[in-house]
Design an enzyme around this catalytic site. Structure first.
Site, PDB file in Angstrom:
ATOM      1  N   SER A 288      48.857  40.716  41.849  1.00  0.00           N
ATOM      2  CA  SER A 288      47.432  40.423  41.956  1.00  0.00           C
ATOM      3  C   SER A 288      46.606  41.680  41.701  1.00  0.00           C
ATOM      4  CB  SER A 288      47.128  39.788  43.312  1.00  0.00           C
ATOM      5  OG  SER A 288      45.808  39.316  43.357  1.00  0.00           O
TER       6      SER A 288
ATOM      7  N   ASP B 264      40.399  39.319  38.428  1.00  0.00           N
ATOM      8  CA  ASP B 264      41.453  40.274  38.767  1.00  0.00           C
ATOM      9  C   ASP B 264      42.621  40.111  37.790  1.00  0.00           C
ATOM     10  OD1 ASP B 264      42.574  37.913  39.693  1.00  0.00           O
ATOM     11  OD2 ASP B 264      43.314  38.767  41.568  1.00  0.00           O
TER      12      ASP B 264
ATOM     13  N   ASP C  18      45.663  38.900  37.587  1.00  0.00           N
ATOM     14  CA  ASP C  18      46.348  37.631  37.338  1.00  0.00           C
ATOM     15  C   ASP C  18      45.385  36.447  37.315  1.00  0.00           C
ATOM     16  OD1 ASP C  18      45.974  37.823  40.155  1.00  0.00           O
ATOM     17  OD2 ASP C  18      47.557  36.345  40.490  1.00  0.00           O
TER      18      ASP C  18
ATOM     19  N   ASP D 246      43.357  34.922  39.379  1.00  0.00           N
ATOM     20  CA  ASP D 246      43.156  33.905  40.407  1.00  0.00           C
ATOM     21  C   ASP D 246      41.913  34.199  41.263  1.00  0.00           C
ATOM     22  OD1 ASP D 246      44.201  36.017  41.865  1.00  0.00           O
ATOM     23  OD2 ASP D 246      45.727  34.826  42.902  1.00  0.00           O
TER      24      ASP D 246
END
Length: 579
Positions: free
Chosen positions: A147, A306, A308, A310
């Site tokens: 993340s 961000d 990734d 999500d």
């Protein structure tokens, strides 16, 4: 010889140890503290997966800790799900160091069990992985990502067959299977050439992206004819060196947003995230270049995802013309209000809004205003995904889900927080309000005038290593054994202990109410005057987090009250650590 030294010696003397890891171990030779931290415990596999620093050791992310985790997961899947080998597992990865290598290692271990792996040819966002599980009908999904953690981290995130993060019960069973793997260095795996020859690895191109984009356009609340119209509202977007560039750009294009400006130097995937201190849109420094470009183009809204994709951060102009980064609570409340105000009330009789227990109560106030039921979950989007799955059976209607840490879900075709969906909705909101001569900042203050001046904040105390873990445990044990009576001169009206699942009031502590949620190491204090404080150790980082929420009649008073609560809790935690 201590136990960690024995594990280190096993690695040190393992003849077939990966050459890169062998070199890194050699560099650590003689550094007792670093070696102990790398080998004193196994990398924690939590309720969603595992995350850690890349490097040699059982407390690090490397091909051996990946193999052990996959070995356990494969045994779990074969025991608990059906048609595992035929349905397979889908794997995606982000722009971090070793992400693609870890994805391939995952496929190699699955292949040793005869389980087919579907692996994206190039990096993809986490929400697309969630969607892919449902689209392909696989038994599980795996996302290689850390993340928004620093560059030295990577992670391994597991999804169930519904496309949601694994639940605590599922995680417990997977962990039990992982622990049955005796030696991480000796996990069986299949080489990539054999995988491809036996068709146990299938490389995914753009098919799933296209199917996702077809679903994405349907989340729009605009009339069909208005969707087709050109929207010249200026938007600045930065994917912060991560995975969102393609899907966000294509999503905005198919809604006919024609004035989108990408922060080009941050559109390039970069595992070092070289233009930001942290690739986390929750931190305002991540918007530095987007703000510069926003001023240049007079942008109405700035979007930042961000690595990734999500989580979504948004900045909008305030009354002075400067860009203000909205909090997750603020953006969530704005999106909820926009969605509900543009939905058929007759269709929302069974509507449910989902939020976490540390997310602003402003969301509940907005939902109440439209007659929508609010359901609280524990912190973590896995619990929101789990509730949506329950709705499939109960007939309740999911209308929106969010958490304070920049995670939002508008439509349940994905079952994890989705920054791509959120970017579309935020852009559409900005367009809607601009047509009314207002900014999102204006719209937010209309919500405050209607519902009260809610304000929230969060502080985190980082306590690294073995000593840090012990200090965090001490804080929680002390708070439980000596419950707080007041915080910043506000009396505690009720205490909620989520570890034992009980809520009790101070004026009648014998009157205990059950908290109908899974157990979690978290304490929440409900204070007088519409205020609360919640203390929670992070499940993925060496931190203990403290959340705060207040509501008063004006903004200045809310800011002052939040400040007082933060100062009081910082003193309390400091006294516990030093005591």
């Amino acid at each position: 010889m201590t136990s960690w030294e024995q594990v280190y010696q096993k690695w040190e003397t393992f003849q077939d140890l990966d050459a890169n890891l062998k070199n890194e171990l050699t560099k650590l030779n003689g550094n007792q503290l670093a070696l102990e931290d790398a080998f004193y415990k196994e990398l924690t596999f939590g309720t969603g997966g595992m995350r850690g620093i890349i490097g040699p050791g059982i407390n690090r992310m490397n091909i051996y800790t990946i193999r052990k985790a996959v070995n356990g997961l494969a045994n779990y899947l074969l025991e608990h799900t059906v048609n595992v080998k035929d349905r397979g597992v889908v794997i995606a990865y982000d722009s971090r160091h070793m992400s693609k290598e870890f994805a391939i290692e995952t496929a190699k271990v699955l292949g040793a069990f005869g389980i087919t792996a579907y692996v994206f040819k190039s990096l993809r966002p986490t929400p697309l992985l969630s969607f892919a599980v449902r689209y392909l009908g696989t038994v599980s999904g795996i996302m290689i990502t850390a993340s928004h953690n620093p560059p030295e981290y990577n992670g391994f995130k597991v999804y169930n067959e519904d496309g949601g993060q694994i639940t605590p019960n599922q995680a417990a069973d997977i962990i039990a299977c992982i622990q049955q793997t005796d030696d991480e260095l000796l996990v069986p795996y299949m080489d990539q050439a054999t995988l491809e020859k036996e068709e146990l690895i299938n490389w995914i191109g753009n098919e799933i992206d296209n199917a996702y984009l077809e679903k994405l356009i349907d989340i729009s609340k605009l009339p069909a004819e208005e969707r087709e119209q050109e929207k010249a509202i200026p938007i600045v977007f930065t994917p912060l060196h991560g995975t969102a560039y393609e899907l966000v750009s294509q999503g905005l294009a198919q809604l006919n947003f024609t004035n989108v400006h990408v922060v080009e130097e941050q559109a390039v995937p970069d595992p070092e995230f070289s233009t930001v201190k942290s690739p986390n849109p929750e931190e305002h420094q991540a918007f530095t270049r987007a703000i510069q470009q926003g001023k240049k183009h007079n942008a109405a809204i700035l979007l930042a995802t961000d690595p990734d994709a999500d989580r979504l951060g948004v900045a909008v102009k305030d009354d002075t013309g400067n860009y203000q980064v909205l909090t997750g609570n603020q953006l969530g409340a704005l999106m909820l209000d926009y969605i509900l105000s543009h939905s058929d009330s007759a269709l929302l009789k069974s509507g449910r809004m989902l939020k976490t227990v540390v997310t602003s109560e402003l969301g509940k106030a907005v939902a109440d205003y439209y007659g929508i039921t609010t359901i609280n979950t524990l912190t973590g989007f896995k619990y929101i995904g789990e509730k949506i799955r329950e709705f499939d059976a109960t007939g309740e209607t999911f209308v929106f889900g969010y958490e304070e840490s920049y995670g939002y879900l508008t439509s349940s075709f994905a079952r994890d927080k989705d920054a791509i969906q959120a970017a579309m909705m935020a852009s559409e909101m900005a367009y809607y309000w601009k047509n009314k001569g207002k900014t999102l900042h204006d719209a937010l203050h209309e919500l405050y005038e209607r519902h009260g001046y809610y304000k929230e904040d969060m502080t985190s105390l980082t306590l690294k290593g073995k000593q840090g873990s012990e200090q965090i445990a001490k804080i929680m044990a002390t708070i439980r054994s000596e419950p707080l009576q007041e915080i910043a001169d506000l009396c505690v009206k009720a205490t909620e202990d989520y570890l034992i699942g009980q809520r009790y009031t101070l004026d009648n502590p014998e009157n205990i109410e059950a908290i109908e949620l899974p157990k979690e190491n978290m304490m929440k204090f409900i204070l007088e005057q519409h205020s609360w404080v919640c203390l929670r150790p992070s499940g993925t980082e060496p931190k203990i987090k403290c959340y705060y929420g207040v509501c008063t009649e004006n903004e200045k008073e809310s800011i002052q009250r939040i400040s007082a609560l933060k100062q009081a809790m910082e003193r309390i935690l400091e006294q516990i650590i030093e005591g």
